[in-house]
Design an enzyme around this catalytic site. Structure first.
Site, short mmCIF file in Angstrom:
data_model
loop_
_atom_site.label_atom_id
_atom_site.label_comp_id
_atom_site.label_asym_id
_atom_site.label_seq_id
_atom_site.Cartn_x
_atom_site.Cartn_y
_atom_site.Cartn_z
N ASP A 76 141.90 38.23 -10.23
CA ASP A 76 141.64 39.67 -10.30
C ASP A 76 140.68 40.14 -9.20
OD1 ASP A 76 139.46 38.32 -11.37
OD2 ASP A 76 139.71 39.11 -13.38
N ASN A 80 134.79 39.75 -25.25
CA ASN A 80 135.83 40.37 -26.09
C ASN A 80 137.16 39.62 -25.97
OD1 ASN A 80 136.70 41.10 -23.56
ND2 ASN A 80 136.59 43.31 -23.88
N HIS A 137 138.76 38.71 -23.30
CA HIS A 137 139.68 39.01 -22.20
C HIS A 137 139.82 37.78 -21.30
CE1 HIS A 137 136.09 40.70 -19.72
NE2 HIS A 137 136.56 39.71 -18.99
N GLU A 177 142.27 43.16 -20.90
CA GLU A 177 141.42 43.58 -21.99
C GLU A 177 142.21 43.59 -23.31
OE1 GLU A 177 138.35 43.69 -21.52
OE2 GLU A 177 137.69 45.01 -19.90
C1 GLP Z 1 135.02 38.90 -15.66
C2 GLP Z 1 136.20 38.19 -15.00
C3 GLP Z 1 136.76 37.12 -15.89
C4 GLP Z 1 135.63 36.25 -16.41
C5 GLP Z 1 134.68 37.06 -17.24
C6 GLP Z 1 133.52 36.27 -17.81
O1 GLP Z 1 135.39 39.93 -16.47
N1 GLP Z 1 137.24 39.09 -14.63
O2 GLP Z 1 137.70 36.36 -15.15
O3 GLP Z 1 136.16 35.20 -17.18
O4 GLP Z 1 134.15 38.08 -16.41
O5 GLP Z 1 132.48 36.20 -16.88
P1 GLP Z 1 131.33 35.15 -16.93
O6 GLP Z 1 131.92 33.84 -16.55
O7 GLP Z 1 130.32 35.62 -15.91
O8 GLP Z 1 130.80 35.14 -18.32
#
Ligand code: GLP
Length: 240
Positions: free
Chosen positions: A70, A135, A137, A142
Site C-alpha cells: 500500500d 482493528n 486491517h 479496513e
Molecule cells: C498500517 C499499514 C499496515 C500495517 C499497520 C500496522 O496501517 N498499512 O500494513 O500492518 O499499519 O502498523 P504497525 O506495524 O506500525 O503497528
C-alpha cells in the site's frame, strides 16, 4: 519459541520483536532457497526487525521482485513519510531487488488501480509479509472491505489515522486516503507470514485466529488460506 497448529494456521510464539524478525527471516530464506521470486512486503513498525535482519544477511535479491501492499494517497514517493521512502530506508537501499513496486500516491485512481492489478497478476506473489492494524486491517483493507476486492482506493478509518499519526508532525498531516492491494490479491499469495507484537494487537489476533470469518474483521479471511504462519510475541498472543 513454541509452535502450534490451528487448522491451516501455524502459530509461532516468540519472546520479542527481535526474535520475531529472526524467525520471519528464516522463513523468507527457506522460500528464497526453494526458488521464490516474488516477495510481497509490508510497512509499519512491525516488519522493521525482519528488514534489519534481511539487510545484514547475505541473501541476494538482485533477481527478485518486491511488491508492496500500500501507499498513502497525496504523498510523493520521495516524501519522508511515504511508504516508498520507508522501504528504501529499511530495505531497498541496502538490499537491492531487480524490481520493486509500490502504488504511486500521486497517480490518478483509475489508472493506478489498473496498473497495480496488472503488476500483481503478472508477478504472482510467493510469500506475503503482513502486519495487522488494531482493528484487524491488513494492508489498508479496513473493516467492511469486501473479501473479493483487488487494488483499490481506501478511506482510512479514524482508528488507523490515530494509530499512524506518530509518524507525522500532527494528526492533520496524516493522509485520509491510500491505495491498497485488495484482500483477494493478498489471498492469492502462495504463503502468508503475519507478524504481530504488543498488547494492542491481541484482540485483532484472537479474532483472526478463532473469530468468525467476516468482512468486519479483514484478517479473519486468513483462516481460509492454505499456508499461513503467524509470528506473535506473548502480548499479541495473550487473548488466544
Ligand atoms: C498500517 C499499514 C499496515 C500495517 C499497520 C500496522 O496501517 N498499512 O500494513 O500492518 O499499519 O502498523 P504497525 O506495524 O506500525 O503497528
Amino acid at each position: 519459541m513454541n509452535s502450534t497448529e490451528n487448522g491451516n494456521m501455524k502459530i509461532i510464539k516468540v519472546k520479542n520483536k527481535q526474535d520475531g524478525g529472526e524467525i520471519a527471516y528464516k522463513l523468507i530464506r527457506e522460500a528464497h532457497e526453494s526458488g521464490a521470486t516474488v516477495f510481497g512486503l509490508a510497512t509499519g513498525s512491525t516488519p522493521e526487525t525482519l528488514y534489519s535482519v534481511l539487510r545484514k544477511s547475505d541473501l541476494d535479491f538482485s533477481d527478485k521482485i518486491a511488491i508492496n501492499l500500500d501507499e498513502y494517497i497525496g504523498l510523493a514517493g520521495d516524501h519522508p513519510q511515504s511508504y516508498k521512502t520507508f522501504m528504501k530506508e529499511h530495505l531497498f537501499n541496502d538490499k537491492p531487488f531487480k524490481e520493486t513496486f509500490i502504488p504511486d500516491g500521486l497517480a490518478e485512481e483509475e489508472s493506478e488501480v489498473k496498473h497495480y492489478n496488472t503488476v500483481i497478476e503478472s508477478n504472482p506473489i510467493d510469500v506475503q509479509i503482513l502486519g495487522i492494524g488494531t482493528n484487524a486491517h491488513i494492508g489498508f483493507n479496513e473493516p467492511g472491505t469486501p473479501f473479493d476486492t483487488q487494488t483499490h482506493k481506501v478511506a482510512l478509518t479514524d482508528a488507523t489515522i490515530e494509530a499512524n499519526k506518530h509518524n507525522f508532525d500532527s494528526e492533520n498531516d496524516v493522509p485520509r486516503f491510500a491505495y491498497s492491494m485488495g484482500i483477494k490479491s493478498i489471498m492469492s499469495a502462495k504463503k502468508i507470514i503475519l507478524l504481530a507484537y504488543g498488547e494492542n494487537k491481541a484482540e485483532a489476533v484472537a479474532n483472526t485466529v478463532s473469530g468468525p470469518v467476516t468482512e468486519d474483521v479483514p484478517s479473519s479471511i486468513l483462516q481460509k488460506h492454505p499456508d499461513v504462519v503467524l509470528i506473535l510475541d506473548e502480548a499479541a498472543a495473550s487473548q488466544l
